[in-house]
Design an enzyme around this catalytic site. Structure first.
Site, PDB file in Angstrom:
ATOM      1  N   LYS A  81       0.868  -1.181   0.000  1.00 17.32           N
ATOM      2  CA  LYS A  81       0.000   0.000   0.000  1.00 17.32           C
ATOM      3  C   LYS A  81       0.897   1.222   0.000  1.00 17.32           C
ATOM      4  CE  LYS A  81      -3.048   2.685   3.005  1.00 17.32           C
ATOM      5  NZ  LYS A  81      -3.744   2.744   4.304  1.00 17.32           N
TER       6      LYS A  81
ATOM      7  N   ALA B 139      -9.596   4.954   5.039  1.00 18.04           N
ATOM      8  CA  ALA B 139      -9.396   6.156   5.866  1.00 18.04           C
ATOM      9  C   ALA B 139     -10.698   6.915   6.124  1.00 18.04           C
ATOM     10  CB  ALA B 139      -8.381   7.109   5.277  1.00 18.04           C
ATOM     11  N   GLY B 140     -10.922   7.191   7.375  1.00 16.67           N
ATOM     12  CA  GLY B 140     -12.038   8.036   7.778  1.00 16.67           C
ATOM     13  C   GLY B 140     -13.296   7.289   8.168  1.00 16.67           C
TER      14      GLY B 140
ATOM     15  N   ASN C  70      -9.259   0.725  10.230  1.00 20.72           N
ATOM     16  CA  ASN C  70      -8.268   0.467  11.269  1.00 20.72           C
ATOM     17  C   ASN C  70      -8.640   1.188  12.570  1.00 20.72           C
ATOM     18  OD1 ASN C  70      -6.012   0.126  12.886  1.00 20.72           O
ATOM     19  ND2 ASN C  70      -4.553   0.855  11.400  1.00 20.72           N
ATOM     20  N   THR C  71      -8.543   2.522  12.559  1.00 27.51           N
ATOM     21  CA  THR C  71      -8.770   3.302  13.780  1.00 27.51           C
ATOM     22  C   THR C  71     -10.089   2.968  14.474  1.00 27.51           C
ATOM     23  OG1 THR C  71      -7.484   5.146  12.928  1.00 27.51           O
ATOM     24  CG2 THR C  71      -9.057   5.657  14.670  1.00 27.51           C
TER      25      THR C  71
END
EC number: 2.8.1.10
Lengths: 260, 260, 260, 260
Positions: B98, B185-186, B207-208
């Site tokens: 990535k 992301a996000g 992920n987060t």
């Protein structure tokens, strides 16, 4: 998640997706959708129930282990809603009743006040009353005080698939409610059902979006997964959104900087 | 749904939720999250991989049947990203990479142009390149032409949990792409992951939102359900939203009117 | 507000609404719209300028005190954009040039990279370059470094009237920019122009929404008011939004409670 | 635009921005704000009016040509609201009355039903009644039938500055109303006031956003411009938003293609 049960009208439900019988291409799709979605409660308009048992009866398509939620669709005031509820109970449809009183024929918005009046009467008669309303905090408290078994705020007008347009109003109800909040009407996509559950709704009712999909059975399954996803996320406690970015991976001390 | 496989970088995946190793409270949560979510591909920053094998290695927490997606986190230009990719392959992390090139340290927005340059180089070297970018249609076509295995547009800045802020831009990519689109992301809530899949995204990377939940294992399960829900809805074809209401139940000919 | 001037390309402007010449029912509407809106800069496609002066020339409809902003509409790469810019200058259209390079014929999204290349070349030749781009923070910094006089991020695809779909991306540009940010494309309503100004944009460019209104002259006036409103609000500093209600009027000690 | 008058409660107004007296840093800001905004009607809580004329009276700060709109802030049921209205009229505040009945002390949501009861009583007594409510279509029709001079739906909870969160609900009222619709509460930015007017609202009431700005006078001016912009756009008829892009400038036959 087996012990995360929804207590509604004195019954326990392990599934939080309520469904409906309207708009299916043919009635035979209903039991397949119920099996695929795992839905344990389904709403049915009394008009669709053949009380005289002379013609095809929609109830034949609903398995016995699925709880019936007759609705008062077609009622234009509290009195009519009360009459439908009583007929439904006499016809053996049980004690659950979804109050739906509509006077506006364009947007089909529920009439909150007539709905409250019908709720007051029917709760006293021992019905498990689920009033369908515009989410209005002071009204919701009145419905609770009148003995409603749950409150069913709309996400957007019936059948529009526009999702949670009333989200901030529903949030107030969830935060202050002493009875289950079941988001009903307007949910057009599984992601919207998931969002309602993430907010803390106790359940959602989805009819049009499932019945009018190309494949209602697969869509029933999709909504079941989405409701479970939203509920699980609510229980697992999501982090807040933030304005600035936070790296997932380390950004400092890269490569060259590593070698002292 | 077993035959709805994602073909990505020459491999087949039956699960469309990609995960990450960052921000977990402890590494021991990673294998539990992987088991709960069913994720078959996980991204890991090379910095977290102990190439010298002298200290605890994050790879020990990743089961062998999960495909590694090393990322170039920390790279500030194409050259650094290329170096990281080569090191990752030499370290036995496989051919997937990535590309993440970030020059803006406040919003951590990817540098689309450096990312394209790194993609061009690494695709020629036989890598399966997944570039992480701001969704930009002309750039995405260039990435495809450069041999990218997929394109990974961001929903909102890394770690913000703000969801699909770039939805209209991602929609253009999905509509025009010849390679898989993986939203990265996000994404902060399962409903947002479901929404990405409903739009037609091929997969999402989260992920987060999983790692920082109170219960990452349960949240991993929630995201898996949501991705499956969104994918199923996409395949079952949802009806459009409409301006005016459409009744689910019959509204005419009610009660009194029935008696001639 | 007279001393709140916009400095753009070495010129001072007291009005922050840029307009365009496209899509009007007839050219005669243009000077009326300019008078009503107070716009001091208008973009015009070179194709519409009759360089040979043989047929009707759109420039005849633009008063001398309005600054021309020729654009490179129709260019599909940097080289074509550069050629158009030079022709425009030779034709006496001045030093301002809006770079518009479009390769995607469906959404008409700008090609950020070709736009950057053209900006680099033309800035060196002394043009006042206003590049029209997808709002991409790292790219915007490159445009600044290349000598752009301003950056023109799109709100949504040209002519869609969908408003500020890229709002969070534009916000990053505004926060970090050293040159004026002029929001261009997609603004369909005065409220959206006001919202762009409230965010801190330095100006907006509106063409389709004015030209295709039933009454373009009145709509030009409406946009002028909205831009002034948004700018004034930005300067007067708005309070933040909050989650909970705060009473405007006193709620305690009412009536009965007043009498001790 | 001089002939675009708002007829409200038997009076004509050339300005469509209603304001309020709450939350100003000092009363001296009120006349300046009124002058800057051009507002011709201002709401004032009866508590703020010194009926005994013994202490400083807020009415001294309101010019005679501005119509007073006393409100029943602090009332918790219809009876209290009725009492306040009568006191206000006796105190010489005129016939206009804004009914505000609030029972929920957290979100300060209006109690629609008590508000309707007060409206019924006061309209019969010759008041010009402006009820402040959650936008609920069937209720709004009842308010009209009860003789309300206008209906004032909230955009979002009082003082939150969150804007038009109830936009789809307000749209139904506007479409079906026979009396003016004045959007009240929650409007935090001029762009939001403009958006309300673009939808076809007849007027807006803004208090907190003006009173708590760093410069209330400038913010009053900004809101006036925004209301005029939104109204002008509504009258000039905006084009619809579209999915695909439409070029403002010609994109075909460029340069090389021009030479036959």
């Amino acid at each position: 998640m087996n012990d995360d049960l929804l207590l509604l009208g004195g019954k326990e439900f392990s599934n939080r997706l309520l469904t409906g019988t309207g708009k299916f291409g043919n009635h035979g799709q209903i039991p397949k959708m119920l099996a695929a979605s795992g839905s344990q409660m389904i709403t049915v308009a009394l008009r669709r129930v053949d009380v005289s048992e002379q013609s095809e009866n929609i109830l034949e398509y609903i398995p016995k282990n699925v709880t019936l939620l007759p609705n008062t669709s077609g009622a234009r005031n509290a009195e009519q809603a009360v009459r439908v509820a009583r007929i439904a109970r006499e016809a053996g449809c049980g004690d659950f009743i979804k109050i739906e009183v509509i006077t506006d024929m364009k947007y089909l918005m529920p009439d909150n006040w007539e709905t409250l009046k019908a709720t007051e009467i029917l709760a006293k008669e021992g019905f498990q009353v689920l009033p369908y309303v515009l989410p209005d905090l002071p009204l919701a408290k009145r419905l609770e005080n009148a003995g409603a078994a749950a409150v069913m705020p709309l996400g957007s007008p019936i059948g529009t698939n526009r999702g949670l347009e009333t989200k901030p109003l529903i949030a107030m109800l969830i935060e202050n409610a002493c009875v289950p909040i079941v988001v009903d009407a307007g949910i057009g996509k599984p992601s919207q059902a998931a969002a309602a559950m993430e907010m803390g709704a106790d359940a959602v009712l989805v009819n049009t979006a499932i019945a009018t999909a190309r494949d209602p059975e697969a869509m029933g399954r999709a909504f079941d997964l989405a409701v479970k996803a939203g509920r699980a996320a609510y229980l697992a406690e999501m982090a807040e959104a933030s304005t600035f970015a936070r790296a997932s991976s380390p950004l400092t001390g890269f490569l060259d900087e590593e070698q002292p």
